[in-house]
Design a protein around this motif. Sequence first.
Motif, PDB file in Angstrom:
ATOM      1  N   SER A  26     -12.568   6.962  -8.043  1.00  0.00           N
ATOM      2  CA  SER A  26     -11.736   6.345  -7.008  1.00  0.00           C
ATOM      3  C   SER A  26     -10.243   6.444  -7.292  1.00  0.00           C
ATOM      4  O   SER A  26      -9.426   6.247  -6.380  1.00  0.00           O
ATOM      5  CB  SER A  26     -12.121   4.875  -6.828  1.00  0.00           C
ATOM      6  OG  SER A  26     -11.890   4.154  -8.027  1.00  0.00           O
TER       7      SER A  26
ATOM      8  N   PRO B 113       0.831  -1.208   0.000  1.00  0.00           N
ATOM      9  CA  PRO B 113       0.000   0.000   0.000  1.00  0.00           C
ATOM     10  C   PRO B 113       0.862   1.253   0.000  1.00  0.00           C
ATOM     11  O   PRO B 113       1.868   1.331   0.715  1.00  0.00           O
ATOM     12  CB  PRO B 113      -0.795  -0.134   1.302  1.00  0.00           C
ATOM     13  CG  PRO B 113      -0.884  -1.601   1.540  1.00  0.00           C
ATOM     14  CD  PRO B 113       0.438  -2.155   1.062  1.00  0.00           C
ATOM     15  N   GLY B 114       0.462   2.203  -0.821  1.00  0.00           N
ATOM     16  CA  GLY B 114       1.245   3.425  -0.968  1.00  0.00           C
ATOM     17  C   GLY B 114       2.263   3.359  -2.085  1.00  0.00           C
ATOM     18  O   GLY B 114       2.846   4.393  -2.461  1.00  0.00           O
TER      19      GLY B 114
ATOM     20  N   SER C 222       0.247   5.751  -5.137  1.00  0.00           N
ATOM     21  CA  SER C 222      -0.500   5.699  -3.876  1.00  0.00           C
ATOM     22  C   SER C 222      -1.524   4.569  -3.895  1.00  0.00           C
ATOM     23  O   SER C 222      -2.696   4.758  -3.559  1.00  0.00           O
ATOM     24  CB  SER C 222      -1.205   7.043  -3.621  1.00  0.00           C
ATOM     25  OG  SER C 222      -0.280   8.110  -3.585  1.00  0.00           O
TER      26      SER C 222
ATOM     27  N   LYS D  89      -3.830   1.445  -3.188  1.00  0.00           N
ATOM     28  CA  LYS D  89      -4.583   1.000  -2.023  1.00  0.00           C
ATOM     29  C   LYS D  89      -4.994  -0.459  -2.225  1.00  0.00           C
ATOM     30  O   LYS D  89      -5.079  -0.930  -3.367  1.00  0.00           O
ATOM     31  CB  LYS D  89      -5.843   1.856  -1.871  1.00  0.00           C
ATOM     32  CG  LYS D  89      -5.600   3.351  -1.786  1.00  0.00           C
ATOM     33  CD  LYS D  89      -6.915   4.108  -1.753  1.00  0.00           C
ATOM     34  CE  LYS D  89      -6.697   5.610  -1.702  1.00  0.00           C
ATOM     35  NZ  LYS D  89      -7.985   6.353  -1.683  1.00  0.00           N
ATOM     36  N   PRO D  90      -5.303  -1.154  -1.160  1.00  0.00           N
ATOM     37  CA  PRO D  90      -5.773  -2.539  -1.319  1.00  0.00           C
ATOM     38  C   PRO D  90      -6.986  -2.650  -2.242  1.00  0.00           C
ATOM     39  O   PRO D  90      -7.124  -3.646  -2.965  1.00  0.00           O
ATOM     40  CB  PRO D  90      -6.108  -2.947   0.115  1.00  0.00           C
ATOM     41  CG  PRO D  90      -5.172  -2.138   0.951  1.00  0.00           C
ATOM     42  CD  PRO D  90      -5.064  -0.813   0.242  1.00  0.00           C
ATOM     43  N   ASP D  91      -7.847  -1.641  -2.241  1.00  0.00           N
ATOM     44  CA  ASP D  91      -9.029  -1.669  -3.114  1.00  0.00           C
ATOM     45  C   ASP D  91      -8.674  -1.559  -4.591  1.00  0.00           C
ATOM     46  O   ASP D  91      -9.527  -1.804  -5.443  1.00  0.00           O
ATOM     47  CB  ASP D  91      -9.993  -0.533  -2.748  1.00  0.00           C
ATOM     48  CG  ASP D  91     -10.771  -0.823  -1.479  1.00  0.00           C
ATOM     49  OD1 ASP D  91     -11.408   0.101  -0.949  1.00  0.00           O
ATOM     50  OD2 ASP D  91     -10.726  -1.980  -1.012  1.00  0.00           O
ATOM     51  N   ASP D  92      -7.448  -1.193  -4.908  1.00  0.00           N
ATOM     52  CA  ASP D  92      -7.027  -1.115  -6.305  1.00  0.00           C
ATOM     53  C   ASP D  92      -6.651  -2.480  -6.868  1.00  0.00           C
ATOM     54  O   ASP D  92      -6.418  -2.612  -8.077  1.00  0.00           O
ATOM     55  CB  ASP D  92      -5.820  -0.179  -6.446  1.00  0.00           C
ATOM     56  CG  ASP D  92      -6.149   1.260  -6.101  1.00  0.00           C
ATOM     57  OD1 ASP D  92      -5.302   1.925  -5.462  1.00  0.00           O
ATOM     58  OD2 ASP D  92      -7.241   1.720  -6.483  1.00  0.00           O
TER      59      ASP D  92
ATOM     60  N   ARG E 202      -4.556   9.949  -8.478  1.00  0.00           N
ATOM     61  CA  ARG E 202      -3.533   8.936  -8.166  1.00  0.00           C
ATOM     62  C   ARG E 202      -3.044   8.215  -9.413  1.00  0.00           C
ATOM     63  O   ARG E 202      -1.878   7.814  -9.483  1.00  0.00           O
ATOM     64  CB  ARG E 202      -4.095   7.915  -7.184  1.00  0.00           C
ATOM     65  CG  ARG E 202      -4.545   8.505  -5.852  1.00  0.00           C
ATOM     66  CD  ARG E 202      -4.935   7.411  -4.862  1.00  0.00           C
ATOM     67  NE  ARG E 202      -6.092   6.639  -5.324  1.00  0.00           N
ATOM     68  CZ  ARG E 202      -6.067   5.327  -5.526  1.00  0.00           C
ATOM     69  NH1 ARG E 202      -4.957   4.638  -5.328  1.00  0.00           N
ATOM     70  NH2 ARG E 202      -7.164   4.690  -5.918  1.00  0.00           N
TER      71      ARG E 202
END
Length: 116
Positions: A63, A14-15, A85, A87-90, A67
């Motif tokens: 979303s 993440p990140g 950046s 995220k787990p949702d990506d 980014r």
Amino acid sequence: QVQLVESGGGLVQPGGSLRLTCAIPQSIFSRHALMGWYRQSPGKERELVAHFTSGGGRTYAESVTGRFTISRDTLTNTVYLQMNSLKPDDAGVYYCSVQNRGSAYWGQGTQVTVSS
């Protein structure tokens, strides 16, 4: 047979960042075509991430706005997706797509995993 070839997926924390690449055959590559990236996460429908419109503009999913950046190289017929950046949702399978002259073309997908 028209084949789009994606690459660049992988495991990232993440990140972190990844850059996806899609090689598109010259026969269907056009500045006036819809071309871009979709993703499908487990249990979810395939969704638009980012694409070039037929007028050359760029559209992003809410979303990922701010980014992710979609770009293309018209000399090499390549479309990129710079993802920052993350995220787990990506996480999911990312597909390259071209819609041109009434036909839709898809790549085989590249897996993106976002996990610590």
